[in-house]
Design a protein around this motif. Structure first.
Motif, PDB file in Angstrom:
ATOM      1  N   VAL A 203      62.647  -3.121  96.847  1.00 27.48           N
ATOM      2  CA  VAL A 203      61.555  -3.864  95.963  1.00 27.48           C
ATOM      3  C   VAL A 203      61.298  -2.998  94.542  1.00 27.48           C
ATOM      4  O   VAL A 203      61.171  -3.789  93.608  1.00 27.48           O
ATOM      5  N   LEU A 204      61.386  -1.695  94.618  1.00 25.64           N
ATOM      6  CA  LEU A 204      61.195  -1.012  93.534  1.00 25.64           C
ATOM      7  C   LEU A 204      62.135  -1.306  92.237  1.00 25.64           C
ATOM      8  O   LEU A 204      61.699  -0.927  91.142  1.00 25.64           O
ATOM      9  N   ASP A 205      63.044  -1.594  92.623  1.00 27.26           N
ATOM     10  CA  ASP A 205      64.247  -1.926  91.728  1.00 27.26           C
ATOM     11  C   ASP A 205      64.332  -3.190  91.068  1.00 27.26           C
ATOM     12  O   ASP A 205      65.348  -3.822  90.477  1.00 27.26           O
ATOM     13  N   CYS A 206      63.573  -4.277  91.714  1.00 29.64           N
ATOM     14  CA  CYS A 206      63.889  -5.438  91.422  1.00 29.64           C
ATOM     15  C   CYS A 206      63.411  -5.778  90.023  1.00 29.64           C
ATOM     16  O   CYS A 206      62.593  -5.363  89.506  1.00 29.64           O
ATOM     17  N   LYS A 207      64.137  -6.883  89.288  1.00 27.90           N
ATOM     18  CA  LYS A 207      63.913  -6.973  87.789  1.00 27.90           C
ATOM     19  C   LYS A 207      62.966  -8.241  87.820  1.00 27.90           C
ATOM     20  O   LYS A 207      62.430  -8.677  86.441  1.00 27.90           O
ATOM     21  N   VAL A 208      62.506  -9.029  88.880  1.00 34.46           N
ATOM     22  CA  VAL A 208      61.624 -10.040  88.529  1.00 34.46           C
ATOM     23  C   VAL A 208      60.258  -9.507  88.329  1.00 34.46           C
ATOM     24  O   VAL A 208      59.745  -8.605  88.649  1.00 34.46           O
ATOM     25  N   GLU A 209      59.490 -10.227  87.305  1.00 33.66           N
ATOM     26  CA  GLU A 209      58.484  -9.846  86.677  1.00 33.66           C
ATOM     27  C   GLU A 209      57.454  -9.484  87.463  1.00 33.66           C
ATOM     28  O   GLU A 209      56.702  -8.318  87.491  1.00 33.66           O
ATOM     29  N   THR A 210      57.021 -10.390  88.541  1.00 33.57           N
ATOM     30  CA  THR A 210      55.724 -10.152  89.481  1.00 33.57           C
ATOM     31  C   THR A 210      56.265  -9.056  90.329  1.00 33.57           C
ATOM     32  O   THR A 210      55.293  -8.030  90.525  1.00 33.57           O
ATOM     33  N   CYS A 211      57.442  -8.773  90.767  1.00 34.74           N
ATOM     34  CA  CYS A 211      57.889  -7.621  91.895  1.00 34.74           C
ATOM     35  C   CYS A 211      57.484  -6.447  90.932  1.00 34.74           C
ATOM     36  O   CYS A 211      57.226  -5.171  91.487  1.00 34.74           O
ATOM     37  N   SER A 212      58.198  -6.397  89.522  1.00 36.23           N
ATOM     38  CA  SER A 212      58.214  -5.325  88.711  1.00 36.23           C
ATOM     39  C   SER A 212      56.705  -4.722  88.476  1.00 36.23           C
ATOM     40  O   SER A 212      56.436  -3.474  88.730  1.00 36.23           O
ATOM     41  N   ALA A 213      55.794  -5.731  88.325  1.00 38.75           N
ATOM     42  CA  ALA A 213      54.370  -5.370  88.082  1.00 38.75           C
ATOM     43  C   ALA A 213      53.789  -4.887  89.215  1.00 38.75           C
ATOM     44  O   ALA A 213      53.076  -3.782  89.161  1.00 38.75           O
ATOM     45  N   ILE A 214      53.985  -5.426  90.383  1.00 32.43           N
ATOM     46  CA  ILE A 214      53.379  -4.692  91.751  1.00 32.43           C
ATOM     47  C   ILE A 214      53.967  -3.280  91.754  1.00 32.43           C
ATOM     48  O   ILE A 214      53.465  -2.423  92.231  1.00 32.43           O
TER      49      ILE A 214
END
Length: 421
Positions: A203-214
């Motif tokens: 999850v830490l490496d996800c490029k989706v903006e909401t995941c990246s913000a979290i």
């Protein structure tokens, strides 16, 4: 019309010279660092990748090209190279008391959605070293990757590093990460929701903006490192400083494959959009034992050739096309065999020659234009009877004449003049 499989591309003659130049550079540079080439089979037993990469990873579950052969054995087109290298090292007993350093170059296969910079058949160079536990080899490989980028003239790149610690460190961090992410599960993308329990580090490496913000506020793995991993990471940073290699510690830099530990690193660029990782590597000390070999520390990296070439083209423009030196035409049947003999003689002297026979000058001139050769010469009845050969530059320069027996020397001289100005 039957077309190529989607995402698996033909490499036509006008682009392969750039590939060959890149591969030559890779082989020359890797030899300087003591790496020998290992040529791996494209097909491996599916069990190898399930065991090495992990049954629940996206690669094994969704992306591998897997099929049963005529004997009912499950085989897979290799999705990555490290597992095959480890299998080869174990199978050929190269690990006990030895510290092999090997590399491979070749195609990999993943059934992904084709997009710019990402293909279902793609090509990698992989570099692997075994039996060396300290940070020296980690630093050497990063220095090697920096040397490669420098040799290729790629300057708009930057290095990020991180440490994943040992398995116990990651387990402590995993629990803290789950405690942090679980209240945000509904806000994560669908991929991260499915990863949450089985591989929350992804999850830490996800490029989706909401995941990246979290993930920005997620607990850092560096806070959970054991003493040995912390000392190893500090030693790596000291060595990179000593070598003058700038880097940034990125606590969100992780790996999609389960076998990595301690050092991970990536060279990135902003010029390739979403496919901005150019070189990625790290340490995988537990993989050899996981596949069935002895406990062996190991570290390696891989680079996508398509991305290296794309970055070269962005920064340096399209590479110059290789063209023949001479188009040698045969005017009429009587000249066909003499032209074949002369062309073969010139090639024997290292000159690139296209030969062509036709009954009329118009056909020869059209063929010469298509060949893109630098010079044009035609042998007809006069030249076969001793008349000088007229050699014409196809770029519009001045023609010159030379006896047929001196054609090779004259072309060698002209080629040397062109090369050295």
């Amino acid at each position: 019309m039957i077309q190529a499989v989607r995402g698996m591309n033909d490499l036509l003659p006008e682009v392969t010279p750039a590939w060959q130049a890149l591969e030559d550079t890779l082989r020359e540079l890797l030899a300087l660092y003591g790496y020998g080439e290992l040529r791996l089979p494209i097909l491996e037993k599916t069990q190898l990748f399930a065991r090495a990469i992990g049954d629940v990873t996206d690669i094994v579950e969704k992306e591998m090209y897997t099929f049963a052969d005529r004997n009912g054995e499950s085989l897979t087109l290799r999705p990555e190279g490290t597992a095959g290298v480890v299998r080869a090292m174990i199978e050929h007993q190269r690990l006990r008391g030895q510290t092999p350093k090997v590399y491979y170059i070749g195609p990999m296969f993943r059934h992904e959605r084709p997009q710019k910079g990402r293909y279902r058949q793609f090509h990698q160079v992989g570099v692997e070293a075994f039996g060396l536990a300290g940070p020296d080899i980690d630093a050497e490989q990063i220095a090697l990757s920096a040397h490669l980028l420098q040799r290729l003239g790629l300057t708009d790149v930057y290095l990020e590093i991180n440490s994943l610690g040992d398995p116990a460190s990651r387990e402590r961090h995993r629990q803290a990460l789950l405690d942090f992410l679980s209240p945000h599960e509904a806000s994560l993308c669908s991929d991260c929701q499915s990863r949450l329990q089985r591989s929350p580090l992804r999850v830490l490496d996800c490029k989706v903006e909401t995941c990246s913000a979290i993930a920005q506020d997620a607990p850092s793995l560096l806070d959970f490192l054991d003493d040995e991993s912390r000392a190893h990471f500090a030693g790596l940073q000291a060595r990179l400083d000593a070598l003058g290699i700038p880097f940034k510690v990125n606590t969100r830099l992780v790996r999609g494959l389960d076998y990595y530990n301690r050092t991970v690193f990536e060279w990135k660029t902003r010029q390739l959009g979403a496919q901005g990782t150019v070189i990625a590597g790290g340490r995988y000390d537990g993989l050899v034992r996981q596949i069935g070999g002895p406990d062996t520390p190991a570290v390696g990296f891989a680079a996508g050739l398509e991305r290296l070439l794309a970055l070269q083209e962005i920064t340096q423009g399209a590479p110059a096309q290789q063209v023949p030196l001479l188009f040698l035409g045969a005017l009429g049947e009587a000249a066909a065999i003499p032209v074949l003999r002369e062309a073969q003689s010139l090639r024997g002297r290292g000159l690139a020659v296209v030969s062509f026979a036709a009954s009329g000058l118009k056909q020869l001139f059209k063929a010469a234009e298509r060949s893109n050769a630098l010079y044009l010469a035609i042998l007809g009845e006069g030249e076969l009877n001793g008349a000088p050969v007229q050699v014409k530059p196809q770029n519009g320069g001045e023609s010159f004449s030379v006896p047929l027996e001196n054609l090779g020397e004259a072309l060698l001289e002209r080629r040397n003049q062109d090369l050295h100005g």
